[in-house]
Scaffold this active site. Structure first.
Site, mmCIF file in Angstrom:
data_model
loop_
_atom_site.group_PDB
_atom_site.id
_atom_site.type_symbol
_atom_site.label_atom_id
_atom_site.label_comp_id
_atom_site.label_asym_id
_atom_site.label_seq_id
_atom_site.Cartn_x
_atom_site.Cartn_y
_atom_site.Cartn_z
ATOM 1 N N HIS A 1 -0.884 -4.098 6.131
ATOM 2 C CA HIS A 1 -0.809 -3.395 4.626
ATOM 3 C C HIS A 1 0.336 -4.157 4.021
ATOM 4 C CE1 HIS A 1 -3.027 0.363 6.334
ATOM 5 N NE2 HIS A 1 -3.877 -0.624 5.686
ATOM 6 N N GLU B 1 3.974 -2.936 3.181
ATOM 7 C CA GLU B 1 4.782 -2.391 4.226
ATOM 8 C C GLU B 1 5.590 -3.425 4.657
ATOM 9 O OE1 GLU B 1 1.805 -0.331 6.577
ATOM 10 O OE2 GLU B 1 1.057 0.658 4.710
ATOM 11 N N GLU C 1 4.525 4.422 12.322
ATOM 12 C CA GLU C 1 4.771 4.266 10.849
ATOM 13 C C GLU C 1 6.178 4.382 10.704
ATOM 14 O OE1 GLU C 1 2.468 4.553 8.169
ATOM 15 O OE2 GLU C 1 0.666 5.080 8.853
HETATM 16 C C1 CXA Z 1 -3.191 5.178 10.548
HETATM 17 C C2 CXA Z 1 -2.865 4.224 11.426
HETATM 18 C C3 CXA Z 1 -3.753 3.919 12.279
HETATM 19 C C4 CXA Z 1 -4.673 4.866 12.471
HETATM 20 C C5 CXA Z 1 -5.032 5.837 11.679
HETATM 21 C C6 CXA Z 1 -4.067 5.901 10.649
HETATM 22 C C7 CXA Z 1 -2.396 5.499 9.142
HETATM 23 C C8 CXA Z 1 -2.236 4.439 8.208
HETATM 24 C C9 CXA Z 1 -3.538 4.038 7.684
HETATM 25 O O1 CXA Z 1 -4.033 4.863 6.916
HETATM 26 O O2 CXA Z 1 -4.039 3.174 7.895
HETATM 27 N N1 CXA Z 1 -1.207 5.074 7.302
HETATM 28 S S1 CXA Z 1 -0.520 3.709 6.072
HETATM 29 N N2 CXA Z 1 0.265 2.654 6.824
HETATM 30 O O3 CXA Z 1 -0.009 4.597 4.905
HETATM 31 O O4 CXA Z 1 -1.902 3.300 5.654
HETATM 32 ZN ZN ZN Z 2 -0.327 0.795 6.721
#
Ligand code: CXA
Ligand code: ZN
Ligand code: CA
Length: 424
Positions: A165, A168, A373
């Site tokens: 992402h 991030e 995270e």
């Molecule tokens: C996440 C990561 C991996 C599997 C399921 C959920 C959380 C992640 C996402 O939604 O991809 N959160 S985030 N980094 O805020 O996008």
């Molecule tokens: Zn993410």
């Protein structure tokens, strides 16, 4: 198709400049693409995973889960849909301290220089491999760290992926911290020396460089999440790479089929060129029919969580995940969380997602794996854009947790005393 900006965009103290920068960015590409205007919203009175999954299914990204409320990023259309479902989303303003790109964060050209420096300083321990190109043609690089690094030795391999992402950015700093820790620590620290001798460690320090560069290229952060690849039949840009993996892709309402959405799953599984490149890289680590990578972490921000598969279902045990396999993920996740103070949980405890890297690495490749995270825990501490002054503290914080994964990489099932069954 251009929507008016729904709220003060995240972290943009200088709103008129931000709007100008976005417009210039659009014109500079020479295409008629409409830059979507996503906004940050708060939804109160939400406390269950089922409610959160219903909200995520509208196509918003859930950025943070509070006790009784959520923060989401989404478009006006998403917010209208939420309203019709009975969820009132109110524009949310982040604290003002978080404006504009912070030169303390590493750009992609700077990262490539750092990689070359690490390899030049430690030629026996670190090697660079270009495993593909991004949509915009930038090199995608992996750094291998091991003794006799130029030889493919028969040693358990561990994968670290960063920055699926775009916004991030702290995860790229985490990659740099790990490269430094494992190379500078070699010969200085017995535990690190043993792990580097006994493992082959792959760090993919930024799997979405186009997105990162776009997020940093304006006068203010752009709050960008996806890659920068157009989709078929739409003027919208970007696929959410963490919804584009080829296991149960698009199965379960955990991603969006709308190219305008911030959680767009892409035109097909592995349609994101960066996902295809990383997936090919991982498949390339199958030697004599055996996947060499035993364990992995995919780094994200934020909320201070350690997540494990599956995301597509609330079930712990499925045809693709036995009780012992689940228990191995949970036990290792909890053991690592003891070291960094994050909260360990199955990823669907947060909300349902489909097409995440976690689900694919486990179900398709048999790799025990986690999403971290990272910092911060709450939006008030900076959300996706904490000041660069936290980088050293928040990357060091994960050293012990990461070393624990490397310790168990010879046989992750050792953590539930099942090494004979699984690794004998
Ligand atoms: C996440 C990561 C991996 C599997 C399921 C959920 C959380 C992640 C996402 O939604 O991809 N959160 S985030 N980094 O805020 O996008
Ligand atoms: Zn993410
Ligand atoms: Ca080696």
């Amino acid at each position: 198709m251009e929507h008016p900006s729904p709220t003060t965009p995240v972290g943009r103290a200088l709103v008129p400049v931000a709007a100008g920068a976005l417009l210039l960015g659009t014109l500079a590409t020479g295409s008629a693409t409409a830059e979507p205007s996503y906004g940050l919203y708060e939804i109160d009175g939400v406390s269950t995973a089922e409610e959160r999954s219903q909200i995520a299914a509208t196509g918003v990204a859930i950025d943070h889960v509070g006790d009784d409320s959520l923060l989401v990023t989404g478009s006006i259309d998403d917010i209208d849909e939420l309203d019709s479902l009975g969820y009132a989303a109110e524009p949310y303003e982040l604290p003002e301290t978080l404006a504009s790109p912070d030169p303390g964060y590493t750009t992609y050209p700077e990262l490539l220089e750092i990689v070359d420096e690490v390899v030049a300083e430690h030629p026996d321990l670190a090697a660079k491999e270009v495993y593909g190109q991004s949509y915009e043609g930038q090199d995608l690089v992996a750094v291998k760290i091991s003794d006799n690094v130029s030889v493919d030795e028969d040693q358990p391999e561990v994968l670290f992926t960063h920055s699926q992402h775009a916004r991030e950015h702290l995860t790229v700093e985490m990659a740099i911290h790990l490269m430094d820790l494992l190379t500078d620590g070699y010969g200085e620290d017995d535990r690190i020396t043993e792990l580097v001798d006994g493992r082959e460690i792959w760090i993919l320090p930024n799997v979405n460089p186009d997105g990162s560069e776009y997020d940093m290229a304006g006068d203010t952060w752009r709050d960008w999440r996806k890659n920068r690849q157009p989709s078929e039949g739409s003027s919208a840009i970007g696929t959410d790479l963490n919804r584009n993996w080829a296991y149960n892709w698009g199965c379960c309402g955990g991603s969006s089929d709308d190219p305008e959405s911030i959680t767009y799953r892409g035109d097909a599984a592995e349609s994101g060129v960066e996902v295809a490149a990383v997936a090919d890289f991982v498949r390339g680590r199958v030697v004599d029919g055996e996947q060499q990578i035993t364990s992995a972490i995919d780094f994200h921000t934020y909320s201070e969580l350690i997540l494990w598969p599956f995301g597509y279902t609330y079930d712990q045990v499925t045809d693709a995940m036995s009780r012992e396999e689940y228990d191995t993920h949970a036990a290792l996740g909890e053991y690592m969380a003891e070291a960094n103070g994050y909260t360990p949980q199955q990823s669907s405890d947060l909300y349902v997602t489909d097409g995440s890297i976690n689900d694919w690495l486990w179900a398709d490749q048999g790799i025990v794996n986690f999403t971290y995270e990272m910092y911060p825990k709450s939006p008030a501490e900076g959300g996706f854009y904490p000041p660069s002054s936290v980088i050293e503290r928040e990357t060091s914080r994960n050293e012990e947790a990461v070393l624990r994964l490397l310790d168990y990489a010879d046989c992750p099932y050792r953590i539930i005393d099942e090494e004979e069954t699984y690794c004998g």
